[in-house]
Design a protein around this motif. Structure first.
Motif, short mmCIF file in Angstrom:
data_model
loop_
_atom_site.label_atom_id
_atom_site.label_comp_id
_atom_site.label_asym_id
_atom_site.label_seq_id
_atom_site.Cartn_x
_atom_site.Cartn_y
_atom_site.Cartn_z
N ALA A 622 0.83 -1.20 0.00
CA ALA A 622 0.00 0.00 0.00
C ALA A 622 0.87 1.26 0.00
N THR A 623 1.95 1.24 0.81
CA THR A 623 2.86 2.38 0.85
C THR A 623 3.56 2.56 -0.49
N ASN A 624 3.99 1.46 -1.08
CA ASN A 624 4.66 1.54 -2.37
C ASN A 624 3.73 2.04 -3.47
N LEU A 625 2.46 1.64 -3.39
CA LEU A 625 1.50 2.12 -4.37
C LEU A 625 1.30 3.63 -4.24
N ALA A 626 1.22 4.11 -3.00
CA ALA A 626 1.09 5.55 -2.78
C ALA A 626 2.33 6.28 -3.28
N ARG A 627 3.51 5.69 -3.06
CA ARG A 627 4.75 6.31 -3.56
C ARG A 627 4.74 6.38 -5.08
N TYR A 628 4.20 5.36 -5.72
CA TYR A 628 4.14 5.38 -7.18
C TYR A 628 3.20 6.48 -7.68
N LEU A 629 2.02 6.59 -7.05
CA LEU A 629 1.04 7.56 -7.51
C LEU A 629 1.53 9.00 -7.31
N LEU A 630 2.27 9.24 -6.20
CA LEU A 630 2.68 10.60 -5.88
C LEU A 630 4.09 10.94 -6.37
N PHE A 631 4.98 9.93 -6.34
CA PHE A 631 6.38 10.23 -6.61
C PHE A 631 6.97 9.43 -7.77
N GLY A 632 6.16 8.59 -8.45
CA GLY A 632 6.63 7.90 -9.64
C GLY A 632 7.50 6.69 -9.40
N VAL A 633 7.69 6.30 -8.12
CA VAL A 633 8.49 5.13 -7.77
C VAL A 633 7.67 4.27 -6.81
N GLY A 634 8.17 3.11 -6.48
CA GLY A 634 7.44 2.26 -5.54
C GLY A 634 7.26 0.87 -6.11
N GLU A 635 6.03 0.52 -6.44
CA GLU A 635 5.73 -0.80 -7.00
C GLU A 635 6.14 -0.86 -8.47
N VAL A 636 7.43 -0.81 -8.74
CA VAL A 636 7.90 -0.67 -10.11
C VAL A 636 7.62 -1.92 -10.94
N ALA A 637 7.99 -3.10 -10.43
CA ALA A 637 7.86 -4.32 -11.22
C ALA A 637 6.41 -4.65 -11.59
#
Length: 660
Positions: A622-637
């Protein structure tokens, strides 16, 4: 002879749905930056219409406020209305006009002050600011539609020839006018400058006749001026108090400032000079500045004189909710002074221009909203098409009409709030622009004007908080819709084009040089020290985890996030030989979408389906998904895989994603 086979069940319905879909999405463009809206037509810079004709298109919004502004001014300021109007005119000519002349020079393609502020800020701050301003802009334009049509209805209902037969039908009649406006745009809104010229010229001529008749009465019956002056002094004591009160109450008259933002929005229609270019349209800028100046001078003259004659000639009780001058003060004078024939002609002219003002506001919405939200990923892609947005805005117009019971007075606060917020943002943007360019005197001058507009806006919000509440409701709605849309569209292939430099192209060629059918293997690496040890450890780890043969060529791919708030962009890939390892580097707003776009591009240029190798991200999904939506990184794979799945439905042609 046998009958032809019947079409499959449901095929007719599917064809009808497909036809309806094509009709609704007709004119849908691919990129928000190419959106022109109904006001604009792509054309060379020297083409277009003379500035005075485009002024009439702006004027259906700006000048139409004469239909209700004098009545609203008396309701807001009472006997002080003429003096408060003088303050408003001073602010118009000394404040709003210089501001928008500067906006026209710095934003000559119709983006307005919103784009200026967007350029002055960056990252999410610029997007959030634009969303707030769009909320108030939508308030301004939508309330323009509903308020103008409500006043057009008032002119119909209060016409003596109707005889009160339509009293109680204000809401249905106003809704019908809003729907009719939507139908016009659904059928196709052709350029209507020629019609606007006739409508505006007729309306201004009739206003000139009515105001001139009123001034004649006032100056031939000087007792009216004396009585008005005595009443002012009786109520307020002395002239200085009257002036002080006028300075305090003039924000209530802010409706008379409308039209400047529309004037900038229609700039692409102004004919430029033969030497104009897209970057330097000097002729267009000069024409637009003439447009703004002329419109402001005409409107200022009418504001002062109409406020004066309506205050002195119409009994105050007629401005009340049940009075015949409510929302139609000049129409009341037209009937009283010149009889039913000219009065009805004035009513018809006012109804026409008020309804046309709604058309101008609708066109403004269709130009403004698709210019930003789809580009931010904060609206569905169909928001770039005109007809679906017309349906949305028409439905909102009907809802607002019902909520406000088609009342001009009830909507004026929200309208003034929207107008003032946009003008205040414009004053701040030109102040910051002047400061950034080192123009000290301009910075001080525009800064003072900005402070005046800040005061005016705050005073209006305090006096009529319902306007702020409505504006914030639109802002909140835009925020909810925008971020929901951004989340839903997050797995779209958002890279519009991929460009490889010379070294990157060589690296790709060498990866398949010995075997044209060899697998292209990319290893996703988050750059840190970028020394030899980093690449050696990454190479050994990925080969071990994914069983990559030691003889196969591995190419590292490194994506650096620059501005995660951006949604669409091009990808420029640079090749690099570093410590004996091949590296492809790029900057993007999001890592997964950039890698997916690069994989698809490599597949298309080589004919080989590439493979990419990742490590699992640490931390909560969930944290990684939020990082992806806001900062473009996170759940990359997993996101890279999902982007590829949506972009390429054929599994045999889809690049492979490995995670270990």
């Amino acid at each position: 002879m046998s009958a032809p086979p019947a079409p499959p069940a449901g095929s007719t319905e599917r064809r009808e749905r497909s036809t309806l879909r094509r009709w609704l999405l007709e004119g849908l463009v691919d990129r928000g930056s190419q959106y022109s809206g109904p006001h604009a037509r792509p054309a060379p810079e020297h083409q277009g219409k003379p500035w005075w004709r485009v002024m009439c298109l702006t004027g259906v919004d700006y000048f139409s406020t004469l239909g209700y502004q004098p009545a609203v001014a008396v309701v807001a300021a009472g006997l002080i209305s003429p003096i408060a109007t003088l303050v408003l005119v001073a602010l118009t000519l000394g404040g709003a006009l210089p501001i928008y002349r500067r906006v026209a020079r710095e934003s000559p393609h119709g983006e307005g002050s919103v784009a200026m502020l967007e350029k002055l800020l960056s990252y999410w701050w610029s997007k959030l600011l634009v969303l707030v301003l769009l909320g108030f802009a939508v308030t301004d334009f939508l309330i323009t539609i509903t308020l103008s049509t409500a006043d057009a209805t008032a002119h119909v209902v209060e016409n003596p020839l109707v005889g009160g037969a339509l009293h109680g039908w204000e809401v249905p009649l106003t809704c019908a006018l809003v729907i009719l406006l939507g139908v016009v745009f659904l059928l196709g809104f052709a350029e209507a400058i020629g019609i606007a010229v006739v409508v505006v010229a007729t309306f201004l001529l009739l206003n000139l006749v009515v105001v001139a008749g009123g001034l004649y009465r006032v100056f031939t019956e000087p007792v009216r001026i004396v009585d008005w002056g005595d009443a002012l002094l009786t109520q307020h004591g002395n002239p200085l108090v009257v002036v002080a009160i006028a300075l305090i109450v003039f924000p209530k008259l802010a409706l008379g400032l409308s039209g400047f933002e529309t004037g900038v929005a229609v700039m692409p229609l102004v004919r430029g000079a033969p030497g104009d270019t897209e970057k330097e349209p000097a002729g267009r800028i000069a024409g637009a500045r003439k447009l703004l100046t002329t419109a402001a001078l005409i409107m200022s003259g009418f504001l002062v004189t109409s406020s004066f004659v309506t205050t002195l000639l119409i009994p105050l009780d007629q401005f009340g909710p049940d009075g015949q001058a409510n929302g139609r003060a000049l129409a009341y004078l037209a009937h009283e002074q010149f009889g039913a024939v000219l009065g009805t002609a004035y009513d018809l002219s006012t109804i026409t221009i008020l309804w046309f003002a709604g058309a101008s506001a609708m066109a403004g919405l269709l130009n403004l909203v698709p210019r930003y939200l789809p580009r931010y990923g904060m609206a569905p892609n169909w928001a770039r098409a005109v007809r679906p947005m017309v349906l949305v805005f028409t439905a909102l117009g009907i809802l607002i009409t019902i909520v406000f019971d088609a009342s001009v007075d009830a909507q004026s606060g929200a309208y003034a709030t929207g107008v003032l917020v946009l003008i205040t943002s414009a004053s701040i943007s030109v102040t910051l622009s002047a400061r950034a360019k080192g123009q000290k005197h301009a910075t001080v001058g525009f800064g003072i004007i900005a402070l005046v507009f800040v005061y005016t806006t705050v005073a209006n919000m305090i006096e009529r908080p319902e306007g702020l509440k409505i504006g914030l409701m639109f802002v909140a709605a835009i925020f909810v819709v925008s971020f929901a849309s951004r989340a839903l569209r997050s797995t779209e292939l958002r890279i519009t084009a991929v460009h490889l430099d010379k070294t990157a192209r060589r690296i790709v060629r060498e990866a398949t040089a010995h075997d044209p059918h060899a697998t292209i293997r990319l290893v996703a690496n988050e750059p840190d020290r970028r020394d030899r040890r980093e690449y050696e450890e990454k190479d050994l780890e990925e080969r071990y985890d994914h069983h990559i043969p030691s003889g196969d060529v591995v190419v590292f791919v490194e994506i650096t996030v620059d501005d995660p708030s951006n949604f669409e962009s091009e990808l420029h890939v640079m090749g690099e030989e570093r410590h004996g390892y091949r590296v492809l580097r790029a900057r993007s707003s999001t890592v997964p979408n950039a890698i997916a776009a690069l994989l698809l591009h490599l597949r298309d240029v080589t004919g080989v389906v590439p493979h990419v190798y990742f490590e699992w991200d640490e931390g909560s999904p969930a944290t990684n998904l939020a990082r992806y939506l806001l900062f473009g990184v996170g759940e990359v794979a997993p996101v890279t895989r999902e982007v590829l799945r949506e972009a390429e439905p054929d599994r045999t042609r889809r690049p492979a994603v490995h995670v270990g």
